[in-house]
Structure formats: C-alpha cells, structure tokens
Design an enzyme around this catalytic site. Sequence first.
Site, PDB file in Angstrom:
ATOM      1  CB  CYS A  86     -13.678 -12.170  11.767  1.00 17.80           C
ATOM      2  SG  CYS A  86     -14.101 -13.890  11.448  1.00 17.80           S
ATOM      3  CG  HIS A 180     -11.763 -11.283   7.445  1.00 15.54           C
ATOM      4  ND1 HIS A 180     -10.839 -11.135   8.441  1.00 15.54           N
ATOM      5  CD2 HIS A 180     -12.382 -12.461   7.685  1.00 15.54           C
ATOM      6  CE1 HIS A 180     -10.874 -12.175   9.243  1.00 15.54           C
ATOM      7  NE2 HIS A 180     -11.807 -12.996   8.809  1.00 15.54           N
ATOM      8  CD  GLU A 182      -9.208  -8.069   7.749  1.00 18.27           C
ATOM      9  OE1 GLU A 182     -10.366  -7.614   7.623  1.00 18.27           O
ATOM     10  OE2 GLU A 182      -8.918  -8.970   8.548  1.00 18.27           O
ATOM     11  CB  SER A 234      22.808  -5.199   2.018  1.00 17.56           C
ATOM     12  OG  SER A 234      21.610  -4.505   1.706  1.00 17.56           O
ATOM     13  CG  ASP A 238      14.594  -2.962   3.249  1.00 14.11           C
ATOM     14  OD1 ASP A 238      13.899  -2.219   2.526  1.00 14.11           O
ATOM     15  OD2 ASP A 238      14.404  -4.178   3.376  1.00 14.11           O
ATOM     16  CB  SER A 239      20.860  -1.485   4.661  1.00 16.74           C
ATOM     17  OG  SER A 239      21.264  -1.692   3.333  1.00 16.74           O
TER      18      SER A 239
END
Length: 524
Positions: A86, A180, A182, A234, A238-239
């Site tokens: 684009c 696009h 994607e 936590s 993730d942690s």
Amino acid sequence: MQASELGGTILIVDFGSQVTQLIARRVREAGVYCEIAPFSMAEEAFARLQPSGIILSGSPASVPDEGSPRAPQVLFDSGLPILGICYGQQVMTHQLGGEVKPGHETGEGGEFGRAFLTVTRDCKLFDGLWKEGERHQVWMSHGDKVTRFAEGFEIVAKSDGAPFAVIADEKRHYYGTQFHPEVVHTPDGGKLIANFVRHVCGLAGEWTMAAYRDAKIAEIREQVGDKKVICGLSGGVDSAVAAVLIHEAIGEQLTCVFVDHGLMRANEAEQVVGLFRGHYNIPLVHVDAEERFLSGLAGETDPEKKRKFIGKTFIDVFEEEAAKIGGAEFLAQGTLYPDVIESVSFTGGPSVTIKSHHNVGGLPERMNMALVEPLRELFKDEVRELGRELGLPDAFVGRHPFPGPGLAIRIPGEVTKEKCDILRKADAIYLEEIRNAGLYDAIWQAFAVLLPVRTVGVMGDARTYDSVCGLRAVTSVDGMTADVYPFESRFLQNVATRIINEVQGINRVVYDYTSKPPGTIEWE
Ligand code: XMP
C-alpha cells in the site's frame, strides 16, 4: 539478537499503519524471524538486524504530501528484496522515480474494503498460488495510487480501482502490492508473504521457538553476567514464562517474588507456588499479603481508588521483599511485543497511549534497576509456545488472562474476604463447567462477578435474600475489542443451577451480553 542466530531475518519498516503488526505475524507464521522498526529508526535496525529482505508497511500518510515519511536510501542501495505494501508500494515507487497521485487529483475516490484483482503475469510472489488470468479476492484501503511506476517495474496484477494492484521488478526483486496481504480479508495474503520471505528472499523458514529460546538464553547470560535478577510473578502466563526462561539462563541468580494479595482465583496461589518451587525448583519468595490488601481496601467502593491502592501496595510489598533479598541489579518483566510497539509511535517518538494495565508498571522507575525483558519480541501466542517449549504444563500456559487487581475489580463496591470466598467458589464452578464442555480454549476470558445487589428467592420452603452473580465470557484477539461468547442456554442454565445450589450467598445468576466496546471486559 544476531541475524546469524535466527536463520535470517526480515526488517519491517513501519510507516504507521494500523495493521503493521499483522505483517510481522504473517512473516513469523512463515517460519522467519522479523522485527518492526519505525521508519525513522529503520537505518539503525537495518545495520543491527542484517536482514535478508525488507517489507515497507502501509500508512495513514500520503506520499505526495510534503513531509510524509520516506524509507532510508540505504535500503534501496542494499540490493536486498523489497516488498512494499500500500503506502509502501507508493513510497517505493516515488523514491525510485515513479509517480503517485492523491485520490482527489485522479478524480477517483480510492478503494476501500473487498476488491478483486486479475493476475496479468506470473511472478515469483505468486509461485504455486496464483496464475495468469485468475481472479482473486484482496482487501484494499487506499486513497492515493501509483499513476506511473518506476523504471524496471511491470504490472503483474490489476483491479478495477488500481491498475497497478501488484507491480514487480523481478530483476531487482522489488514487489509492490496496492492491497493489504497481511489482513485476513485477503485470503491468500499469508501465502503471498510466505512466498516473498522464502522464494524471493531465499529464507528457509526454519525459525523455531527452540532456536529462539537458545538465542535468548545466550543473550540473557551476556546481559546479566554474574549479577542478580528479581522477578515479580503475577500468576499470569507472561511473567511465569519470562521467569522460567531466565532461570534456564542464569539459575540461582534469579529470585522470584509472588505477592499474594488474597484476590486470586481458587487454588491459584498454590498452583504458582507448586509450579515454581516443586516443579522447577526456582527460588521463590511467597508473600502472603492478603490481610494488608483487604484491610486497605475496607470501605472503599470507588473502582479507580481500588485499582490505585492495589497497584501501589503491590509495588510497596515487592520493594520490601526485594530489599530483604538485597542487591539485585536487574528487574525481570514479561513485557510483550505489542506493548513495545505501542509505546513507540511510528515517528519514533514516545506514543501518547502507554498501557496502564501492566502488572508491575511503575516498578522500574521507582527501583532504578536495569530491565530484563526476554519476551519483548514475542506475541501472546508465541509466548505460550515458548512456555510449552520450556516445559510449562499446557493447563498453565493456556490459562485465560487475569488482571493484576484480581477479584477486586470483579466485586463492584466494597471488597471483603467473605465476598472473595463466595466469588472464588462461583468462578471455579463456572470454569469447571466450561472446561468440561470443551469450550475453555475457544474463549478469551470467562469469569464470574459478584454484584452488590441482593434479591429475593425461594429455596426449599424458605425465603432467601442473597447476592446476584454475573457471568461473563468473551472472545477476543488482543483484549482491545471483544465479542460475547454465545453459550447455549442449556449450558448457562446448568451453571446457574450449580452455582445457586452449591454456593451459599448467591441466589440468582445473570449473563452479561455486553460487547467491548461499549463495555469493557472487566466490570471495573
Ligand atoms: P478491559 O476491562 O479494559 O480489559 O476491557 C482488557 C484486558 O486487560 C485485562 N486487564 C488487566 N490486566 N492489570 C492487568 O494485568 C489490570 O489492571 C487490568 N485491567 C484489565 C482484562 O482482564 C482483559 O484481559
């Protein structure tokens, strides 16, 4: 990370499109490591990454406008393959000597949404996918368009609104798509991007999580040396993944601190402690701070004040524990790639929207420690994959997100231990039924809420006057928007019956049918 450790990389130059992150997703799905750099920092990223190919993103800007962003010249001088998407196609055309006109000058209003293009020539981008003469669906979103392409280019596909839907200079390995590839509305888009990175750039597509893990471990060792690292857990994925990865890298130099604020779900604290101490043997300080949090929350009904108190107290407790351990130079955090991208705007300056819901946000500034953020190049599902690679149990890795302030923001009004206990029981029943029905993985987040409302009911022959429980379940890709999960009513009836029968203190159950927006996922 070095390109050599990653089996070749792609540099994505960001001009500020809303969907640049999706380009990175598609490249990684093709088994190739990539990074996004704002156009203003692309030269530096190019030197560091030593990529094998370059992708130029879309943009809200307009190439003919003075001051609109440009790609660094070094990218064109490098002789590497380039795919312009684009705005990327337009800026490449402009910088190589072609012409781009704004929509209002061409007298056409641009093209937005679904469109069909016709392939006019075979080219490497279409290998094994599209053939001359075929029509294919793509997704367009552009006002400006290329009106004359640069020397060496040819049209390889056209659409009604864009005669230069795809252009190619196969000698220089330059490709430009007006659409696009994607986004999911271009059904073959992922394969086109895979063709670019594999067939055009010649990458093997063998980037794996195992390779990433090994490279990261080496990087953490190099960064940390023989110093100490502290990590706040936590209870979230993730942690936990960050901690296990860092532990693989530096072993006992890592200490984890789990601040249990008493606002966890049923058995959550035991699971985290069991996993870290029992399974991984990672040094873990388990701070039971329930009393401190609940007494501080007593009498408070304002959602923001509740959140602020919990955030601040979390940091206080964490700091106190860190001081007891003494002298950690590094603080580990489970920051993810979307947070990194969102905190830098495409012009390279700080973005106005900095995520407020980070679990230990505020710690790095206060503690004046260097950060170890081993997940900062990964998307959420890649973190889960890395977690599995590190041997974290599936049940842990696949868990629904849980907010830092915990059950406190699922109990509108004052939070008390009694209410937390009631909510924990109802929530556990709801999640158990969801798991039994095989629906857990299809849902982004499901949880119960305890309302500050009492209603009249009848159980046996007796009158009851108890609380209302709300049930929420949503689907989402990133938590930014969400749809209500459409349970069958029989399922909800069953959950409601179980909760009312088994949880003393609840005599009515309602289902929340609010999408986000206009609602938020959590109730506070
Ligand atoms: P909302 O309620 O804003 O939530 O639609 C979006 C996503 O973020 C989670 N959330 C939080 N996570 N600390 C966190 O770690 C927080 O303070 C927080 N508030 C909301 C929420 O569970 C959902 O996944």
